[in-house]
Design a protein around this motif. Structure first.
Motif, mmCIF file in Angstrom:
data_model
loop_
_atom_site.group_PDB
_atom_site.id
_atom_site.type_symbol
_atom_site.label_atom_id
_atom_site.label_comp_id
_atom_site.label_asym_id
_atom_site.label_seq_id
_atom_site.Cartn_x
_atom_site.Cartn_y
_atom_site.Cartn_z
ATOM 1 N N VAL A 70 0.853 -1.177 0.000
ATOM 2 C CA VAL A 70 0.000 0.000 0.000
ATOM 3 C C VAL A 70 0.896 1.237 0.000
ATOM 4 O O VAL A 70 1.849 1.330 0.780
ATOM 5 C CB VAL A 70 -0.983 0.021 1.193
ATOM 6 N N PHE A 91 -9.326 5.059 -2.849
ATOM 7 C CA PHE A 91 -8.231 4.418 -3.582
ATOM 8 C C PHE A 91 -7.999 5.087 -4.935
ATOM 9 O O PHE A 91 -8.947 5.500 -5.611
ATOM 10 C CB PHE A 91 -8.530 2.929 -3.807
ATOM 11 N N THR A 102 -6.628 4.378 -8.637
ATOM 12 C CA THR A 102 -6.458 3.196 -9.486
ATOM 13 C C THR A 102 -6.649 3.553 -10.943
ATOM 14 O O THR A 102 -7.149 4.626 -11.281
ATOM 15 C CB THR A 102 -7.452 2.086 -9.080
ATOM 16 N N CYS A 126 -10.229 -6.538 -1.615
ATOM 17 C CA CYS A 126 -10.973 -5.758 -0.621
ATOM 18 C C CYS A 126 -12.290 -6.447 -0.249
ATOM 19 O O CYS A 126 -12.686 -6.473 0.920
ATOM 20 C CB CYS A 126 -11.239 -4.356 -1.146
ATOM 21 N N MET A 136 -14.039 -1.530 -2.175
ATOM 22 C CA MET A 136 -13.034 -0.494 -2.421
ATOM 23 C C MET A 136 -13.693 0.734 -3.037
ATOM 24 O O MET A 136 -14.407 0.643 -4.024
ATOM 25 C CB MET A 136 -11.960 -1.030 -3.378
ATOM 26 N N ALA A 169 -3.014 3.788 -2.568
ATOM 27 C CA ALA A 169 -2.977 2.932 -3.761
ATOM 28 C C ALA A 169 -2.328 1.599 -3.446
ATOM 29 O O ALA A 169 -1.403 1.521 -2.621
ATOM 30 C CB ALA A 169 -2.210 3.626 -4.886
#
Length: 309
Positions: free
Chosen positions: A175, A199, A201, A218, A225, A248
């Motif tokens: 992470v 997050f 992505t 997740c 997520m 991330a």
């Protein structure tokens, strides 16, 4: 106006001529060429008839070049040298030692794989020109089919049975956190501690395998997520992490990027791994690509050996 005559001669005629011109003696030249003198003399006469001018002054005691012969000698040497160069270049091209190679790659590969592979390739095959193209996995697949690139570094899985894939490495996910994040002081992070985080992505359409992997991870931990923002490169992702716009999940090699304001923490337990693979179309293999595949396989074997230490 006199029409130019078309001349056809063989390289052996030029080699015979050069030998006689350098020796200025037919017998010595014949011995050097490992042929008898009469056929050599005949070949030289044929050459003179072909080009229409005398190349040698011949007497019983000596052989000398005419003015035309001296000029012809210089050009004949150039022609032979160029022919030998052409043969050499053909062999080099066949062996993949010259030419060009276009490579597409996902941005996470810039952390380690691309710099390492480019250094090795340039050291071993310095005369092949490399073109590098940052892409998403789906773009790499498309570009391999259109021959825009010959090799691609991507994240499997991909829904394409026509391409050949070779795994380079499997990297555990980490992470990436802003350096002042509440979890940054921990030695490792439990995935459930991120359930309220936003997050960063890639869009799913660009890297579906990677996206689905993070979502499933997740979900297995009991939460969905939440995507704070979609990005277009690993560098952009890490820049937004540093700006405290989200966290991330990234492959472990991204630690090598050392982005200011970002810390990396391992995930507790057995986090999923992200695979980096080399892809190519088996019907579009070129000699430089064959060289690149071999170098990449060596690199992958070294990576695998190190991971088992």
């Amino acid at each position: 106006m006199t029409e130019a005559k078309s001349h056809i001669m063989e390289l052996r005629h030029l080699r015979y001529f050069i030998a006689v011109a350098e020796q200025l003696h037919f017998s010595k030249a014949a011995e050097q060429l490992h042929i008898a003198q009469p056929p050599l003399s005949q070949q030289i006469r044929q050459l003179e008839q072909e080009i229409g001018v005398p190349l040698f002054h011949r007497t019983r005691r000596s052989v000398t070049l005419t003015t035309a012969g001296e000029a012809f000698l210089e050009e004949a040497r150039k022609t032979i040298a160029q022919a030998e160069r052409a043969i050499q270049v053909a062999h080099q091209a066949h062996q993949g030692e010259i030419g060009h190679l276009e490579i597409g790659f996902v941005s996470s590969a810039t952390a380690e794989a691309i710099p390492e592979l480019m250094q090795r390739f340039h050291r071993q095959i310095p005369r092949v020109a490399i073109g590098l193209h940052g892409m998403f996995t789906v773009e790499v697949v498309q570009a391999l089919h259109t021959k825009t690139i010959q090799a691609g570094l991507l994240h499997p899985p991909i829904a394409d049975e026509e391409l050949t894939l070779q795994t380079i490495c499997d990297e555990p996910l980490l992470v990436a956190l802003p350096e002042h994040h509440r979890l940054a002081r921990q030695s490792q992070v439990i995935i459930t501690q991120l359930k309220d985080e936003g997050f960063l992505t890639y869009p799913r359409a660009w890297n579906p395998g990677t996206y689905d992997q993070a979502i499933a991870y997740c979900q297995q931990a009991g939460f969905t997520m939440r995507v704070a923002q979609e990005t277009n490169s690993m560098q952009t992702t890490l820049g937004l992490v540093a700006a405290e716009l989200g966290v991330a999940l990234v492959p472990s090699s991204c630690r090598l990027l050392r982005t200011t304001g970002v810390v990396y923490r391992p995930l507790e337990g057995k986090p999923p791994t992200m695979t980096l693979a080399l892809a190519w179309h088996p019907l579009h293999i070129t000699p430089p690509l064959r060289q690149f595949i071999a170098i990449t396989l060596d690199y992958a074997q070294e990576k695998q050996a190190l991971s088992q230490v």
